[in-house]
Design an enzyme around this catalytic site. Sequence first.
Site, short mmCIF file in Angstrom:
data_model
loop_
_atom_site.label_atom_id
_atom_site.label_comp_id
_atom_site.label_asym_id
_atom_site.label_seq_id
_atom_site.Cartn_x
_atom_site.Cartn_y
_atom_site.Cartn_z
N LYS A 20 48.05 4.28 56.88
CA LYS A 20 49.04 4.10 57.90
C LYS A 20 49.30 2.48 58.35
O LYS A 20 48.32 2.03 58.83
CB LYS A 20 48.37 4.86 59.09
CG LYS A 20 48.42 6.46 58.94
CD LYS A 20 47.82 7.19 60.20
CE LYS A 20 47.72 8.71 59.75
NZ LYS A 20 47.63 9.55 61.13
N LEU A 25 39.10 13.35 52.07
CA LEU A 25 38.08 14.32 51.72
C LEU A 25 38.25 15.01 50.39
O LEU A 25 39.26 14.83 49.65
CB LEU A 25 38.16 15.33 52.84
CG LEU A 25 38.08 15.13 54.44
CD1 LEU A 25 38.47 16.20 55.21
CD2 LEU A 25 36.65 14.57 54.52
N ALA A 74 42.04 5.78 55.44
CA ALA A 74 41.03 6.73 55.61
C ALA A 74 40.66 7.22 54.57
O ALA A 74 41.47 7.80 53.87
CB ALA A 74 41.63 7.64 56.73
N GLU A 113 52.23 6.63 65.59
CA GLU A 113 51.07 6.68 65.03
C GLU A 113 50.48 5.28 65.02
O GLU A 113 51.13 4.51 64.32
CB GLU A 113 50.98 7.41 63.94
CG GLU A 113 51.30 8.97 63.98
CD GLU A 113 51.03 9.74 62.69
OE1 GLU A 113 50.19 9.29 61.97
OE2 GLU A 113 51.75 10.69 62.54
N ASP A 115 47.62 15.00 70.74
CA ASP A 115 48.28 15.44 69.75
C ASP A 115 47.29 16.44 69.05
O ASP A 115 47.60 16.04 67.59
CB ASP A 115 49.10 14.52 68.93
CG ASP A 115 49.86 14.98 67.99
OD1 ASP A 115 50.62 15.90 68.16
OD2 ASP A 115 49.86 14.19 66.66
N GLN A 157 55.69 10.80 60.33
CA GLN A 157 55.79 9.42 60.06
C GLN A 157 55.29 8.90 58.95
O GLN A 157 54.52 9.82 58.01
CB GLN A 157 55.13 8.79 61.33
CG GLN A 157 55.55 9.08 62.85
CD GLN A 157 54.93 7.98 63.84
OE1 GLN A 157 54.64 7.02 63.60
NE2 GLN A 157 54.86 8.75 64.97
N GLU A 172 40.69 21.77 61.35
CA GLU A 172 40.28 22.17 60.15
C GLU A 172 38.91 22.40 60.02
O GLU A 172 38.11 21.63 60.54
CB GLU A 172 41.01 21.34 59.04
CG GLU A 172 42.58 21.16 58.87
CD GLU A 172 42.92 20.56 57.58
OE1 GLU A 172 41.98 20.36 56.70
OE2 GLU A 172 43.92 20.22 57.44
#
Length: 579
Positions: free
Chosen positions: A277, A384, A381, A298, A450, A261, A455
Amino acid sequence: MILFRRFRVLILTVFLVACSVHIVIDLLPRLERRNSSTSSRSPQTPACSCPRGPGEEAPGWAAWPNKHTLRLLQDFSNEPGSNLTSHSREKASTAEAPSRVDNQHQNHHQQQDQRARPGLEGHERRGGHETAFSRRPTPKGSRLHALFEHPLYKRPLPTLTEEDTLFNVNTDIRFDPKAAENQEWSFARVCSLHRHGQEKDGDYAPTGDLSSDSYPNWLRFHIGINRYELYSRHNPVIDAMLKDLVTQRITSVAMKSGGTQLKLIMTFQNYGQALFKPMKQTREQETPPDFFYFSDFERHNAEIAAYHLDRILDFRRVPPVAGRLVNMTKEIRDVTRDKKLWKTFFISPANNICFYGECSYYCSTEHALCGKPDQIEGSLAAFLPDLALAKRKTWRNPWRRSYHKRKKAEWEVDPDYCEEVKQSPPYDSGTRLLDIMDMTIFDFLMGNMDRHHYETFEKFGNETFIIHLDNGRGFGKHSHDEVSILAPLSQCCRVKKSTHLRLQLLAKEEYTLSALMEESLQRDSLAPILIHPHLEAMDRRLRLVLQVLADCIEKEGYSSVVEDDLASEGMDVATDTRR
């Protein structure tokens, strides 16, 4: 011979004319954009995001901005190829007006956004971005404050060595925004920030050289990552970075490659980046019962709520996420250098600005994202550290679902599946299996099916935490508890003692998970984030988790189920559970 020469002259003339036309076509939009941006920065000419007529296009619609060079961006997904570094099509522009004019324009734009802010269906809207962060609950009478004062939330970390920190930074080093854009950038090579360089860039212009304490908040967040946590419990940098996600000016936007998406990579004036998002569903909409988990939407509010839930559970493995109301015209379309994204903007029959981008699913005019008229909610978000600086390893979740309409995964048909997992590295030693149990509880409370991959930071090897990324498919059904998510917990019957005690604490009446989540989520600028049925569902699911653990303890014994990770700290179990 003469005819051949004339033919060559004719071909050359046509080529020169074609080049001239292309140059004129390329220059005109730039001049138009420069004129429009100059007029928009004038204090006497306020910006307008009013509805337009059916045949009237937005100002500067055809003005395609300057092309930018490639900029190194990290990959931010749970997909198998997520260790590959992704690239956007832009870097921050260096030709900006003086910072004083920019600040006036930004303040006026924020005020205009607040006036035009649309209402959520069935919910009363709150104030603007700044007031949302000043509207914090007072410590007195705050359940959240009382929770974080509990001894379980004040456990000290082991002494950190150089091998336990993601980056070893010399505090005398200065941060250079230009160096931060370089693909070869590393902390060890950051150099002094000169005044002439600041004035040239214009995007981030402090009054003098920056010490380590004055690094931008996103960089301070990166520096603080260690073997045991993404961020410390009471780190003021996190709240400051959440505020940055909401208030920092967006300087460029690009679509993120991969994924099913549409997701956008947004870069801010302080050179920080975040994954955006957009809102696809209202808060009241549930996932249809006939939808497979891998074809679900999502949800932006699920990403926001997941961050707050992760913090309340004291995992601190979700990167900070904040909700933001974005102006699709000024903050996406007008700043993107992604031609494919830019071409998908259109005006709907209701005179709203819409776009759909490119992705595997739900990227078409039938699934377009539309504003009211050009305002849209979304989650941001924090990124990182870039994979070029801090590599991450992607692991297949042992309890991954089949992602097939008819086939079942091995764990769904083999009741002894956990015994096989326990004998396989890295689950045969260390805390990795227990971290999987933490992630299982986290996903079950959200209803997230999902979780196909996870990681870890490669530097820390197997002795480190799991990063809880990509939580957008949580909080889809409040009326249904997907018990299959708890399969790892019920099959392995293992849990950390600290996790078990915190779950018992959150089930107590004086705390209550739903009340803590509601209080924590009120801090977000898009509050309310979850409707009450979702909050109540978390309390119900928490009781189910505790019941599964109680059944395990009754069957196998407390010492076999609960792994004591508090022994070295000398914590009194009775004191922890009774407070």
